[in-house]
Design an enzyme around this catalytic site. Structure first.
Site, mmCIF file in Angstrom:
data_model
loop_
_atom_site.group_PDB
_atom_site.id
_atom_site.type_symbol
_atom_site.label_atom_id
_atom_site.label_comp_id
_atom_site.label_asym_id
_atom_site.label_seq_id
_atom_site.Cartn_x
_atom_site.Cartn_y
_atom_site.Cartn_z
ATOM 1 N N PHE A 82 14.443 25.866 14.675
ATOM 2 C CA PHE A 82 14.945 25.128 15.226
ATOM 3 C C PHE A 82 16.282 25.131 14.148
ATOM 4 O O PHE A 82 17.928 25.429 14.610
ATOM 5 C CB PHE A 82 15.087 23.693 15.238
ATOM 6 C CG PHE A 82 14.293 23.273 16.838
ATOM 7 C CD1 PHE A 82 15.104 23.110 17.659
ATOM 8 C CD2 PHE A 82 13.280 23.399 16.596
ATOM 9 C CE1 PHE A 82 14.942 23.320 18.935
ATOM 10 C CE2 PHE A 82 12.497 23.101 18.006
ATOM 11 C CZ PHE A 82 13.429 23.119 19.153
ATOM 12 N N VAL B 169 8.102 27.584 22.523
ATOM 13 C CA VAL B 169 7.832 28.784 21.319
ATOM 14 C C VAL B 169 8.028 28.890 19.826
ATOM 15 O O VAL B 169 9.365 29.224 20.091
ATOM 16 C CB VAL B 169 7.760 30.193 22.326
ATOM 17 C CG1 VAL B 169 6.203 30.977 20.976
ATOM 18 C CG2 VAL B 169 6.658 29.688 23.407
ATOM 19 N N TYR C 195 -0.159 14.955 20.803
ATOM 20 C CA TYR C 195 1.470 14.988 20.274
ATOM 21 C C TYR C 195 1.059 13.798 19.941
ATOM 22 O O TYR C 195 1.018 13.209 18.841
ATOM 23 C CB TYR C 195 2.110 15.688 21.101
ATOM 24 C CG TYR C 195 3.336 16.240 19.761
ATOM 25 C CD1 TYR C 195 3.564 16.979 19.283
ATOM 26 C CD2 TYR C 195 4.162 15.603 19.160
ATOM 27 C CE1 TYR C 195 3.684 17.770 17.786
ATOM 28 C CE2 TYR C 195 5.142 15.398 18.326
ATOM 29 C CZ TYR C 195 5.209 16.849 17.352
ATOM 30 O OH TYR C 195 5.877 16.780 17.038
HETATM 31 P P1 NAI Z 1 9.596 27.781 12.055
HETATM 32 O O1 NAI Z 1 8.106 27.451 11.640
HETATM 33 O O2 NAI Z 1 10.473 28.557 13.216
HETATM 34 O O3 NAI Z 1 10.798 27.079 11.188
HETATM 35 C C1 NAI Z 1 10.081 26.134 9.862
HETATM 36 C C2 NAI Z 1 11.441 26.423 8.720
HETATM 37 O O4 NAI Z 1 10.901 25.492 7.126
HETATM 38 C C3 NAI Z 1 10.712 28.138 8.159
HETATM 39 O O5 NAI Z 1 12.018 28.040 7.991
HETATM 40 C C4 NAI Z 1 9.701 27.877 7.108
HETATM 41 O O6 NAI Z 1 10.644 29.033 6.166
HETATM 42 C C5 NAI Z 1 10.696 26.975 6.974
HETATM 43 N N1 NAI Z 1 9.197 25.955 5.458
HETATM 44 C C6 NAI Z 1 8.167 26.248 5.580
HETATM 45 N N2 NAI Z 1 7.827 26.185 4.610
HETATM 46 C C7 NAI Z 1 8.488 25.543 3.527
HETATM 47 C C8 NAI Z 1 8.874 25.111 1.878
HETATM 48 N N3 NAI Z 1 7.528 25.029 1.889
HETATM 49 N N4 NAI Z 1 9.975 25.244 1.473
HETATM 50 C C9 NAI Z 1 10.527 26.312 2.285
HETATM 51 N N5 NAI Z 1 11.060 26.432 3.391
HETATM 52 C C10 NAI Z 1 9.723 26.242 4.249
HETATM 53 O O7 NAI Z 1 9.474 26.111 13.037
HETATM 54 P P2 NAI Z 1 10.405 24.989 14.177
HETATM 55 O O8 NAI Z 1 9.564 24.457 15.641
HETATM 56 O O9 NAI Z 1 12.005 25.290 14.172
HETATM 57 O O10 NAI Z 1 10.371 23.286 13.291
HETATM 58 C C11 NAI Z 1 11.435 22.950 12.993
HETATM 59 C C12 NAI Z 1 11.337 21.053 13.130
HETATM 60 O O11 NAI Z 1 11.340 21.082 14.723
HETATM 61 C C13 NAI Z 1 9.578 20.859 12.775
HETATM 62 O O12 NAI Z 1 9.607 18.936 11.863
HETATM 63 C C14 NAI Z 1 8.852 20.334 13.848
HETATM 64 O O13 NAI Z 1 8.003 19.086 13.757
HETATM 65 C C15 NAI Z 1 10.485 20.356 14.977
HETATM 66 N N6 NAI Z 1 10.161 20.752 16.588
HETATM 67 C C16 NAI Z 1 9.340 21.489 17.037
HETATM 68 C C17 NAI Z 1 9.189 21.460 18.432
HETATM 69 C C18 NAI Z 1 9.087 23.392 18.724
HETATM 70 O O14 NAI Z 1 8.856 23.236 20.323
HETATM 71 N N7 NAI Z 1 8.466 24.138 18.603
HETATM 72 C C19 NAI Z 1 10.049 20.209 19.324
HETATM 73 C C20 NAI Z 1 10.400 19.172 18.251
HETATM 74 C C21 NAI Z 1 10.856 19.399 17.503
#
Ligand code: NAI
Length: 400
Positions: free
Chosen positions: A53, A277, A238
């Site tokens: 996202f 995903v 969840y």
């Molecule tokens: P993702 O894994 O694709 O992206 C995570 C990002 O965080 C990456 O840019 C990574 O480099 C960064 N990151 C992780 N640890 C870090 C650190 N210590 N320092 C700096 N950067 C760091 O994850 P996604 O799925 O986009 O998740 C983002 C948010 O969206 C989360 O809060 C998640 O719970 C929420 N979300 C995700 C959904 C899904 O279905 N994937 C649905 C609804 C909300």
């Protein structure tokens, strides 16, 4: 060398740089054609900018009408003798190249967002490139651990577990295309608390407070973080589990931050997204069958969205360009409404009631699920020649 997909369970061990570039270009093309973001922010800080996202938000705000300049923070690995580097590493590089081509500023800060040093680097970058202020802060970190402040080498670790009762569900092993029945034991109180520390609102709040203290918040600045609620069938793993508790904490933080941001005529919102995903979500046991059914139904009903469609719609129809930000009764922004529509959920439930280890590939959209996973790592793009030999030394020259 040739770069091939290497999957270890649900973890990608390789990424294709030029496939990542193709993914960035595809998302840019989409947002250029989509309804545009009006009255959008010009100077945006994205924590977690390199995938999922956060990356989609960065692309939407730069190319989807707002013409924003961005500072993106992420934790990614470059190429080394050990491997090709992570997809997010290349996403940062190719996003920046595309943004610069259109005259936009794009600064990548690769480091631990929990570290003081990273905060200092961000504040310095805001001074240097944004005249000292930001108009939007996006908090999109997804991680399994957070260092405990003041205790070097110690971490809070998040767990994905139910609360109270054990649950049984299936995970998908993407390496062997297998359905694996799992039983998850309930989390202890300590595990639940640690998950809130890692994935709840505390770190979001501390970032915003740090930016307030350094007078880096522009008049009218907004801040958002992402959440998930989902339908009842997903609640045991969840919403009623450890992650859900952390998200409720995040929702409460959004209200506290909203009061703080009001001093700048600004605001703060938790934004509830659709299940998708991503690098992070494939780890959630027992959620995969739901995703397979959801993808199948939403694609058939022609309302399937990925991160980029979600983010463009968020900024163009909910957060900007309207007299008021569109929120629900709990002051949450909802872009999960297509997922939760009753006619979609009815069909999803019907599929789930029949899905099992023998038929998940036929009943669910396993092909689409795996395709999306591979694409996150730069594999499966028609425009990329995967037989091309790539020199590691050339990859090392690319800098974020
Ligand atoms: P993702 O894994 O694709 O992206 C995570 C990002 O965080 C990456 O840019 C990574 O480099 C960064 N990151 C992780 N640890 C870090 C650190 N210590 N320092 C700096 N950067 C760091 O994850 P996604 O799925 O986009 O998740 C983002 C948010 O969206 C989360 O809060 C998640 O719970 C929420 N979300 C995700 C959904 C899904 O279905 N994937 C649905 C609804 C909300």
């Amino acid at each position: 060398m040739r770069i091939e997909p290497q999957i270890d369970g649900v973890v990608a061990r390789s990424a294709h740089p030029y496939g990542c570039e193709a993914a960035i270009k595809q998302q840019i093309e989409y947002v250029k054609r989509a309804p545009q973001i009006t009255q959008g922010p010009k100077r945006v800080l994205i924590l977690g900018a390199s995938s999922g996202f956060g990356l989609a938000a960065r692309i939407a705000l730069t190319f989807g009408g707002a013409k924003a300049d961005t500072i993106g923070v992420s934790f990614e690995r470059g190429p080394s003798e050990k491997g090709t580097g992570s997809a997010g590493w290349y996403n940062n590089i190719f996003f920046k190249a595309q943004a610069q081509k259109e005259g936009r500023t794009a600064i990548n800060i690769v480091g631990d967002a929990f570290a003081q040093e990273t905060r200092e680097q961000v504040i310095e970058a805001i001074e240097t490139y944004f005249d000292g202020e930001v108009d939007l802060i996006i908090y999109s970190l997804a991680t399994g651990m957070r260092p405990i402040p003041g205790k070097p080498g110690e971490f809070w670790r998040s767990v994905i577990k139910p609360y109270g009762q054990p649950i049984t569900g299936a995970s998908l092993d993407l390496q062997h295309d297998r359905w694996i029945e799992t039983t998850l034991e309930p989390a202890s109180d300590e595990e639940a608390e640690h998950t809130i520390k890692v994935m709840g609102g505390e770190d979001w709040q501390s970032w915003v407070d740090a930016l307030i203290n350094t007078e880096s918040i522009a008049e009218g600045c907004k801040t958002i973080a992402f959440s998930y609620i989902g339908p009842e069938v997903t609640h045991p793993i969840y919403l009623d589990g450890t992650l859900g508790r952390a998200k409720i904490d995040l929702h409460q933080t959004s209200h506290a931050l909203n009061l703080e941001m009001a001093n700048f005529n600004g605001s703060a919102y938790a934004t509830v997204c659709k299940a998708l995903v991503t690098k992070a979500s494939v780890f959630i046991p027992a959620l995969s069958p739901y995703l397979l059914a959801l993808y199948k139904v939403m694609k058939a009903e022609q309302c399937h969205e990925t991160c980029i469609e979600q983010m463009q719609r968020l900024f163009s129809t909910k957060l900007y360009g309207q007299a008021k930000v569109d929120v629900d009764g709990e002051r949450l922004i909802r872009i999960d409404e297509l997922e939760l529509a009753p006619h979609i959920q009815q069909k999803v439930n019907a599929l789930l009631s029949e899905m099992n280890g023998d038929n998940f590939k036929q009943l669910g959209d396993y092909e689409g699920y795996k395709d999306e996973f591979l694409k996150l790592n730069g594999f499966g793009f028609e425009s990329v020649d995967y037989t091309q030999e790539i020199d590691l030394a050339d990859l090392k020259k690319l800098r974020p």
